[in-house]
Scaffold this motif. Sequence first.
Motif, PDB file in Angstrom:
ATOM      1  N   GLU A  53       0.751  -1.168  -0.002  1.00  0.00           N
ATOM      2  CA  GLU A  53       0.011  -0.113   0.048  1.00  0.00           C
ATOM      3  C   GLU A  53       0.862   1.337   0.109  1.00  0.00           C
ATOM      4  O   GLU A  53       0.525   2.354  -0.827  1.00  0.00           O
ATOM      5  N   ARG A  54       1.882   1.353   0.807  1.00  0.00           N
ATOM      6  CA  ARG A  54       2.987   2.241   0.826  1.00  0.00           C
ATOM      7  C   ARG A  54       3.466   2.716  -0.693  1.00  0.00           C
ATOM      8  O   ARG A  54       3.510   3.695  -0.916  1.00  0.00           O
ATOM      9  N   LEU A  55       3.905   1.314  -1.125  1.00  0.00           N
ATOM     10  CA  LEU A  55       4.611   1.439  -2.612  1.00  0.00           C
ATOM     11  C   LEU A  55       3.792   2.079  -3.553  1.00  0.00           C
ATOM     12  O   LEU A  55       4.082   2.930  -4.342  1.00  0.00           O
ATOM     13  N   ALA A  56       2.388   1.769  -3.441  1.00  0.00           N
ATOM     14  CA  ALA A  56       1.411   2.252  -4.484  1.00  0.00           C
ATOM     15  C   ALA A  56       0.865   3.760  -4.133  1.00  0.00           C
ATOM     16  O   ALA A  56       0.868   4.387  -5.006  1.00  0.00           O
ATOM     17  N   HIS A  57       0.939   4.101  -2.858  1.00  0.00           N
ATOM     18  CA  HIS A  57       0.788   5.342  -2.609  1.00  0.00           C
ATOM     19  C   HIS A  57       1.979   6.333  -3.260  1.00  0.00           C
ATOM     20  O   HIS A  57       1.757   7.449  -3.484  1.00  0.00           O
ATOM     21  N   HIS A  58       3.092   6.201  -2.867  1.00  0.00           N
ATOM     22  CA  HIS A  58       4.160   6.883  -3.239  1.00  0.00           C
ATOM     23  C   HIS A  58       4.238   7.051  -4.834  1.00  0.00           C
ATOM     24  O   HIS A  58       4.909   7.807  -5.243  1.00  0.00           O
ATOM     25  N   ALA A  59       3.926   5.810  -5.579  1.00  0.00           N
ATOM     26  CA  ALA A  59       3.983   5.919  -7.074  1.00  0.00           C
ATOM     27  C   ALA A  59       2.843   6.486  -7.293  1.00  0.00           C
ATOM     28  O   ALA A  59       2.428   6.445  -8.837  1.00  0.00           O
ATOM     29  N   ASN A  60       1.548   6.902  -6.751  1.00  0.00           N
ATOM     30  CA  ASN A  60       0.720   7.266  -7.350  1.00  0.00           C
ATOM     31  C   ASN A  60      -0.151   6.546  -8.216  1.00  0.00           C
ATOM     32  O   ASN A  60      -0.212   6.824  -9.234  1.00  0.00           O
ATOM     33  N   HIS A  61      -0.371   5.197  -7.700  1.00  0.00           N
ATOM     34  CA  HIS A  61      -0.846   4.212  -8.566  1.00  0.00           C
ATOM     35  C   HIS A  61      -2.267   4.074  -8.779  1.00  0.00           C
ATOM     36  O   HIS A  61      -2.947   4.584  -7.945  1.00  0.00           O
ATOM     37  N   THR A  62      -2.496   3.843 -10.001  1.00  0.00           N
ATOM     38  CA  THR A  62      -4.271   3.896 -10.286  1.00  0.00           C
ATOM     39  C   THR A  62      -4.991   3.004  -9.581  1.00  0.00           C
ATOM     40  O   THR A  62      -5.992   3.024  -9.567  1.00  0.00           O
ATOM     41  N   GLN A  63      -4.478   1.920  -9.174  1.00  0.00           N
ATOM     42  CA  GLN A  63      -5.211   0.764  -8.719  1.00  0.00           C
ATOM     43  C   GLN A  63      -4.737   0.785  -7.125  1.00  0.00           C
ATOM     44  O   GLN A  63      -4.744  -0.453  -6.281  1.00  0.00           O
ATOM     45  N   LEU A  64      -5.100   1.856  -6.367  1.00  0.00           N
ATOM     46  CA  LEU A  64      -4.509   1.989  -4.845  1.00  0.00           C
ATOM     47  C   LEU A  64      -5.632   1.432  -4.150  1.00  0.00           C
ATOM     48  O   LEU A  64      -5.267   0.691  -3.078  1.00  0.00           O
ATOM     49  N   GLN A  65      -7.084   1.739  -4.749  1.00  0.00           N
ATOM     50  CA  GLN A  65      -7.811   0.827  -3.916  1.00  0.00           C
ATOM     51  C   GLN A  65      -7.962  -0.541  -4.044  1.00  0.00           C
ATOM     52  O   GLN A  65      -8.183  -1.398  -2.772  1.00  0.00           O
ATOM     53  N   LEU A  66      -7.761  -1.131  -5.118  1.00  0.00           N
ATOM     54  CA  LEU A  66      -7.703  -2.683  -5.276  1.00  0.00           C
ATOM     55  C   LEU A  66      -6.314  -3.244  -4.361  1.00  0.00           C
ATOM     56  O   LEU A  66      -6.840  -4.104  -3.535  1.00  0.00           O
ATOM     57  N   ILE A  67      -5.467  -2.305  -4.203  1.00  0.00           N
ATOM     58  CA  ILE A  67      -4.114  -2.734  -3.636  1.00  0.00           C
ATOM     59  C   ILE A  67      -4.591  -2.662  -1.992  1.00  0.00           C
ATOM     60  O   ILE A  67      -4.286  -3.589  -1.070  1.00  0.00           O
ATOM     61  N   SER A  68      -5.259  -1.495  -1.595  1.00  0.00           N
ATOM     62  CA  SER A  68      -5.624  -1.646  -0.185  1.00  0.00           C
ATOM     63  C   SER A  68      -6.795  -2.598   0.185  1.00  0.00           C
ATOM     64  O   SER A  68      -6.357  -3.186   1.581  1.00  0.00           O
ATOM     65  N   ILE A  69      -7.460  -3.107  -0.601  1.00  0.00           N
ATOM     66  CA  ILE A  69      -8.603  -4.035  -0.225  1.00  0.00           C
ATOM     67  C   ILE A  69      -7.877  -5.193  -0.011  1.00  0.00           C
ATOM     68  O   ILE A  69      -7.822  -6.124   0.787  1.00  0.00           O
TER      69      ILE A  69
END
Length: 162
Positions: A53-69
Amino acid sequence: MESSLRETAIAHAPFFITGPGQSDVLFTIIVWFVVLAVFGVGALYLSLHALPERLAHHANHTQLQLISILTLLALFTHNNLFWLAALVIAVVQVPDFYTPINAIADAVKAMARQRGAISDSVLPTMATEGAVATETTNMSVEATNTGAETVKTTAQENHKDV
């Protein structure tokens, strides 16, 4: 003689052996060590668990919600496959297909406007997403028949059909 032997044994005993009525120092140290170790291991586990989740947040990933879930599912179900899937999705960047296709569509619209083939009222604007254009436009099309006569036809088009 027994009391002097006893006094000598107590004087030479290690520090963790307590005398009668004194607090147990080794027990207190072990309790604090175990409590701090449990909190430390828990904090390490949770910080490692939040890594995708931290990796996706720092990279401004488009699938942040999917990764969080997926990370929450992995946390509550203790299923490492969810965590691994979240990590893979966070690390692998999916190519952006929408932007080039949108640019191509905008270029085709601009070319059509330059040629004058389609009027500006027919082309829906992309500024209002989700808005349904309910207007109908009349387009006059002149077509030639097999002879020299000209037939004028009027066609009505709906924006939903275009």
